[in-house]
Design an enzyme around this catalytic site. Structure first.
Site, PDB file in Angstrom:
ATOM      1  N   ASP A 142       4.308   0.606  12.427  1.00 63.29           N
ATOM      2  CA  ASP A 142       3.318   0.029  11.691  1.00 63.29           C
ATOM      3  C   ASP A 142       3.004  -1.552  12.295  1.00 63.29           C
ATOM      4  O   ASP A 142       2.134  -2.018  11.839  1.00 63.29           O
ATOM      5  CB  ASP A 142       3.325   0.007  10.087  1.00 63.29           C
ATOM      6  CG  ASP A 142       3.053   1.406   9.709  1.00 63.29           C
ATOM      7  OD1 ASP A 142       2.802   2.209  10.559  1.00 63.29           O
ATOM      8  OD2 ASP A 142       2.989   1.685   8.334  1.00 63.29           O
ATOM      9  N   CYS A 161      -4.528  13.059  13.747  1.00 64.62           N
ATOM     10  CA  CYS A 161      -5.103  11.663  13.437  1.00 64.62           C
ATOM     11  C   CYS A 161      -5.279  11.044  14.672  1.00 64.62           C
ATOM     12  O   CYS A 161      -4.693  11.394  15.840  1.00 64.62           O
ATOM     13  CB  CYS A 161      -4.619  10.883  12.508  1.00 64.62           C
ATOM     14  SG  CYS A 161      -2.788  10.028  12.941  1.00 64.62           S
ATOM     15  N   LYS A 183       0.844  -1.255  -0.019  1.00 63.52           N
ATOM     16  CA  LYS A 183      -0.166  -0.035  -0.132  1.00 63.52           C
ATOM     17  C   LYS A 183       0.815   1.085  -0.050  1.00 63.52           C
ATOM     18  O   LYS A 183       0.784   2.134  -0.871  1.00 63.52           O
ATOM     19  CB  LYS A 183      -0.869   0.008   1.144  1.00 63.52           C
ATOM     20  CG  LYS A 183      -1.595   1.257   1.601  1.00 63.52           C
ATOM     21  CD  LYS A 183      -2.511   1.278   2.900  1.00 63.52           C
ATOM     22  CE  LYS A 183      -1.702   1.666   4.205  1.00 63.52           C
ATOM     23  NZ  LYS A 183      -1.569   2.730   4.504  1.00 63.52           N
ATOM     24  N   ASN A 184       1.866   1.251   0.985  1.00 60.36           N
ATOM     25  CA  ASN A 184       2.799   2.477   1.139  1.00 60.36           C
ATOM     26  C   ASN A 184       3.403   2.840  -0.070  1.00 60.36           C
ATOM     27  O   ASN A 184       3.920   3.938  -0.237  1.00 60.36           O
ATOM     28  CB  ASN A 184       3.353   2.555   2.422  1.00 60.36           C
ATOM     29  CG  ASN A 184       2.282   2.795   3.636  1.00 60.36           C
ATOM     30  OD1 ASN A 184       0.985   3.057   3.396  1.00 60.36           O
ATOM     31  ND2 ASN A 184       2.859   2.636   4.822  1.00 60.36           N
ATOM     32  N   LEU A 241       8.049  19.519   7.554  1.00 65.62           N
ATOM     33  CA  LEU A 241       9.166  19.196   6.677  1.00 65.62           C
ATOM     34  C   LEU A 241       8.896  19.134   5.090  1.00 65.62           C
ATOM     35  O   LEU A 241       9.652  19.617   4.529  1.00 65.62           O
ATOM     36  CB  LEU A 241       9.639  17.556   7.098  1.00 65.62           C
ATOM     37  CG  LEU A 241       9.986  17.486   8.514  1.00 65.62           C
ATOM     38  CD1 LEU A 241      10.847  16.254   8.627  1.00 65.62           C
ATOM     39  CD2 LEU A 241      11.181  18.541   8.682  1.00 65.62           C
ATOM     40  N   ARG A 247      -8.983  -0.428   4.573  1.00 66.16           N
ATOM     41  CA  ARG A 247      -8.065   0.707   4.115  1.00 66.16           C
ATOM     42  C   ARG A 247      -6.626   0.370   3.462  1.00 66.16           C
ATOM     43  O   ARG A 247      -6.072   0.676   2.694  1.00 66.16           O
ATOM     44  CB  ARG A 247      -8.009   1.798   5.001  1.00 66.16           C
ATOM     45  CG  ARG A 247      -8.923   2.821   5.280  1.00 66.16           C
ATOM     46  CD  ARG A 247      -8.461   3.992   6.155  1.00 66.16           C
ATOM     47  NE  ARG A 247      -7.179   4.570   5.726  1.00 66.16           N
ATOM     48  CZ  ARG A 247      -6.727   5.505   6.480  1.00 66.16           C
ATOM     49  NH1 ARG A 247      -6.882   5.757   7.530  1.00 66.16           N
ATOM     50  NH2 ARG A 247      -5.527   5.974   5.714  1.00 66.16           N
ATOM     51  N   VAL A 281       3.304  18.542   9.017  1.00 66.82           N
ATOM     52  CA  VAL A 281       3.741  18.251   7.607  1.00 66.82           C
ATOM     53  C   VAL A 281       4.676  19.461   7.406  1.00 66.82           C
ATOM     54  O   VAL A 281       5.071  19.729   6.157  1.00 66.82           O
ATOM     55  CB  VAL A 281       2.667  18.240   6.544  1.00 66.82           C
ATOM     56  CG1 VAL A 281       2.002  17.071   6.620  1.00 66.82           C
ATOM     57  CG2 VAL A 281       1.749  19.342   6.633  1.00 66.82           C
ATOM     58  N   ARG A 320       0.224  15.069  13.453  1.00 68.26           N
ATOM     59  CA  ARG A 320       1.249  14.603  12.443  1.00 68.26           C
ATOM     60  C   ARG A 320       1.571  15.623  11.534  1.00 68.26           C
ATOM     61  O   ARG A 320       0.864  15.744  10.361  1.00 68.26           O
ATOM     62  CB  ARG A 320       0.737  13.386  11.515  1.00 68.26           C
ATOM     63  CG  ARG A 320       0.584  12.121  12.493  1.00 68.26           C
ATOM     64  CD  ARG A 320      -0.076  10.926  11.797  1.00 68.26           C
ATOM     65  NE  ARG A 320       0.852  10.343  10.759  1.00 68.26           N
ATOM     66  CZ  ARG A 320       0.295   9.355  10.013  1.00 68.26           C
ATOM     67  NH1 ARG A 320      -1.040   9.077   9.999  1.00 68.26           N
ATOM     68  NH2 ARG A 320       1.061   9.133   8.945  1.00 68.26           N
TER      69      ARG A 320
HETATM   70  C1  UD1 Z   1       4.418   6.683   6.735  1.00 70.85           C
HETATM   71  C2  UD1 Z   1       3.595   5.510   6.501  1.00 70.85           C
HETATM   72  C3  UD1 Z   1       3.056   5.228   7.921  1.00 70.85           C
HETATM   73  C4  UD1 Z   1       4.163   4.915   8.892  1.00 70.85           C
HETATM   74  C5  UD1 Z   1       5.236   5.984   8.746  1.00 70.85           C
HETATM   75  C6  UD1 Z   1       6.278   5.881   9.732  1.00 70.85           C
HETATM   76  C7  UD1 Z   1       2.936   6.203   4.170  1.00 70.85           C
HETATM   77  C8  UD1 Z   1       1.637   6.489   3.394  1.00 70.85           C
HETATM   78  N1  UD1 Z   1       2.511   5.982   5.508  1.00 70.85           N
HETATM   79  O1  UD1 Z   1       3.871   7.890   7.110  1.00 70.85           O
HETATM   80  O2  UD1 Z   1       2.326   3.987   7.344  1.00 70.85           O
HETATM   81  O3  UD1 Z   1       3.600   4.757  10.142  1.00 70.85           O
HETATM   82  O4  UD1 Z   1       5.467   6.586   7.527  1.00 70.85           O
HETATM   83  O5  UD1 Z   1       7.040   4.756   9.255  1.00 70.85           O
HETATM   84  O6  UD1 Z   1       3.842   5.865   3.849  1.00 70.85           O
HETATM   85  N2  UD1 Z   1       7.169  14.326  11.027  1.00 70.85           N
HETATM   86  C9  UD1 Z   1       7.493  15.722  11.202  1.00 70.85           C
HETATM   87  N3  UD1 Z   1       7.046  16.579  10.314  1.00 70.85           N
HETATM   88  C10 UD1 Z   1       7.029  16.204   9.092  1.00 70.85           C
HETATM   89  C11 UD1 Z   1       6.674  14.804   8.761  1.00 70.85           C
HETATM   90  C12 UD1 Z   1       6.744  13.969   9.717  1.00 70.85           C
HETATM   91  O7  UD1 Z   1       7.855  16.029  12.470  1.00 70.85           O
HETATM   92  O8  UD1 Z   1       6.808  17.068   8.256  1.00 70.85           O
HETATM   93  C13 UD1 Z   1       7.624  13.490  11.992  1.00 70.85           C
HETATM   94  C14 UD1 Z   1       6.327  12.655  12.343  1.00 70.85           C
HETATM   95  O9  UD1 Z   1       5.480  12.985  13.257  1.00 70.85           O
HETATM   96  C15 UD1 Z   1       6.703  11.365  12.794  1.00 70.85           C
HETATM   97  C16 UD1 Z   1       7.926  10.955  12.217  1.00 70.85           C
HETATM   98  O10 UD1 Z   1       8.417  12.259  11.405  1.00 70.85           O
HETATM   99  O11 UD1 Z   1       7.296  11.358  14.172  1.00 70.85           O
HETATM  100  C17 UD1 Z   1       7.880   9.928  10.958  1.00 70.85           C
HETATM  101  O12 UD1 Z   1       6.817  10.255  10.127  1.00 70.85           O
HETATM  102  P1  UD1 Z   1       6.724  10.171   8.346  1.00 70.85           P
HETATM  103  O13 UD1 Z   1       7.795   9.109   8.132  1.00 70.85           O
HETATM  104  O14 UD1 Z   1       6.595  11.485   7.848  1.00 70.85           O
HETATM  105  O15 UD1 Z   1       5.275   9.354   8.234  1.00 70.85           O
HETATM  106  P2  UD1 Z   1       4.443   9.280   7.160  1.00 70.85           P
HETATM  107  O16 UD1 Z   1       5.067   9.562   5.720  1.00 70.85           O
HETATM  108  O17 UD1 Z   1       3.509  10.426   7.506  1.00 70.85           O
END
Ligand code: UD1
Length: 420
Positions: free
Chosen positions: A304, A116, A22-23, A125, A396, A123, A121
């Protein structure tokens, strides 16, 4: 709002084919916005998040068709550069359209994802990275509004390793002018698969599979087709299901190097494996040693699989400590597992799980995907009947999980309903 009814206490035997990841596909699909034309993704899982991404792309003028495990996208008539709230609120991965739209069309309007079930969570970055590439970004009425004549290569150092931000910046940088360097890039296999796919489209990314990625921007990319890598989280879920239920099962279509941290921990639990080509045979007598885990970025133990691991530890012969360092609040399954008779206490982001002799069936429900998977595992191992409500969370991210489990001898059925 279907529910699953599970009669616990049956060992699992047979073969199960793991679906595409999926991811990984959720990143590949938006990459198709980078070049107009036709794409075919084979080994594409049929599940809710993939159809949500398809619907989002359709709102932009993309034609989609998903037959069996082949997903076709035609981006020839793409004419809209917006990801509306209705879609983003359903699935955070919708933010992946930001990078490709911005770099290919110079404009993107993408709803900000909210919090969520696992807490905030952010964004930041993604946004800071696009700004560093030269985009002008405004946040208006809950939307990220991004524009740039042409992005310009730069150096981006992530202070946190992020799967989504690495993927988004990669997709933005491939068409930027000049070279972009990403430090502390995510190492997850889904990002490696994306980078390889982008190179097949004509991108120039080096350092793939390391935390240092260099992207030499190109003027154009071309459409192409690819097979989706196997889903390492689905594989890990089935391994935990066999470990807790007992039995012997062969998983087909797996890449064990993508979940070696899970295999190491399962071996410590007393579970045996045989790896051969793209299959893995697991044998378990259902007796589980307690094993601590701490989640971390790849190749560490994945967040996960944290919920499934807690479910497994509820039946261990001692006490296990499970710490989530990626998402500190990702524990909504704990209270539901306790309803099934588990002995779990929380201390900050650590679950202390004391194994119990028996779990007892009950009605349970959950608010997210992997949490729901953990309830299924507990139901399979429990005495009596467990009802897992709100299985749309499972739908999902798992392709026909109940059918795959039924084939292995589990007593699980889906009941359609409105009020569950
Ligand atoms: C992806 C996966 C999700 C998995 C996660 C961690 C997909 C669609 N989803 O989610 O299933 O649980 O990786 O392996 O691939 N963070 C920030 N700022 C940002 C982005 C992230 O602080 O802009 C932090 C998050 O809060 C978290 C960490 O970075 O603590 C890792 O998150 P991230 O790897 O970005 O997760 P996703 O890409 O959302």
């Amino acid at each position: 709002m279907d529910k699953f009814i599970i009669q616990g206490g049956h060992k699992l035997h047979g073969e199960v084919t793991i679906s595409g990841a999926k991811n990984a596909l959720l990143a590949l699909m938006p990459a198709s916005l980078l070049a107009k034309g036709k794409y075919v993704f084979s080994n594409a899982p049929k599940l809710g998040d993939i159809s949500t991404m398809s619907k989002l792309l359709e709102t932009m003028g993309v034609e989609t068709s998903h037959k069996n495990s082949e997903l076709s996208l035609d981006t020839t008539n793409l004419n809209k550069y917006e990801a509306p709230y209705e879609h983003v609120k359903k699935m955070r991965a919708s933010i992946y359209v930001l990078g490709p739209l911005l770099s290919r069309y110079g404009y993107a309007k993408v709803s900000l994802p909210g919090g969520c079930a696992w807490g905030p969570r952010p964004v930041n970055l993604h946004i800071e990275g696009m700004r560093k590439l030269g985009a002008e970004i405004n946040l208006e009425e809950g939307y990220i509004i991004a524009s740039a004549k042409r992005l310009v290569g730069t150096k981006i150092v992530f202070d946190v390793s992020s799967v989504g931000a690495t993927g988004n910046i990669l997709m933005a940088a491939v068409l930027a002018k000049g070279t972009t360097v990403i430090e502390n890039a995510a190492l997850e296999p889904e990002i490696t698969a994306l980078a390889k796919f982008l190179n097949t489209m004509g991108a120039k990314i080096s350092g793939i599979g390391t935390t240092h990625l260099e992207i030499e921007g190109v003027d154009d990319l071309k459409p192409c087709s690819v097979s989706t890598i196997p889903d390492r989280i689905e594989a890990a879920t089935f391994l935990c299901a066999v470990a807790i239920s007992g039995g012997e099962v062969v998983l087909k279509n797996v890449l064990p190097e993508h979940f070696s941290a899970v295999l190491t921990k399962l071996e410590e639990c007393g579970v045996a494996f045989l790896l051969k080509d793209d299959t893995i045979k697991i044998t378990s007598d259902g007796k589980i040693q307690p094993v601590n885990v701490t989640t971390s970025v790849f190749p560490g133990f994945p967040t996960d699989v944290q919920a499934q691991w807690i479910a497994l530890m509820t039946k261990s012969s001692g006490t296990a400590y499970i710490e989530d360092k990626i998402y500190l609040d990702r524990f909504t399954h704990v209270a539901e597992l306790v309803r099934l008779g588990a002995d779990i206490t929380m201390k900050d982001n650590v679950a202390i799980v004391k194994g119990v002799k028996t779990l007892k069936g009950a009605k349970v429900m959950s608010t997210d995907l992997r949490a729901s998977a953990s309830l299924i595992l507990a139901g399979l191992a429990g005495e009596g009947t467990t009802e897992v409500l709100r299985v749309y969370h499972l739908d999902r991210g798992y392709d026909a999980i109940e059918k795959k489990l039924q084939k292995l001898g589990a007593k699980i059925e889906r009941v359609a309903g409105k009020e569950f």
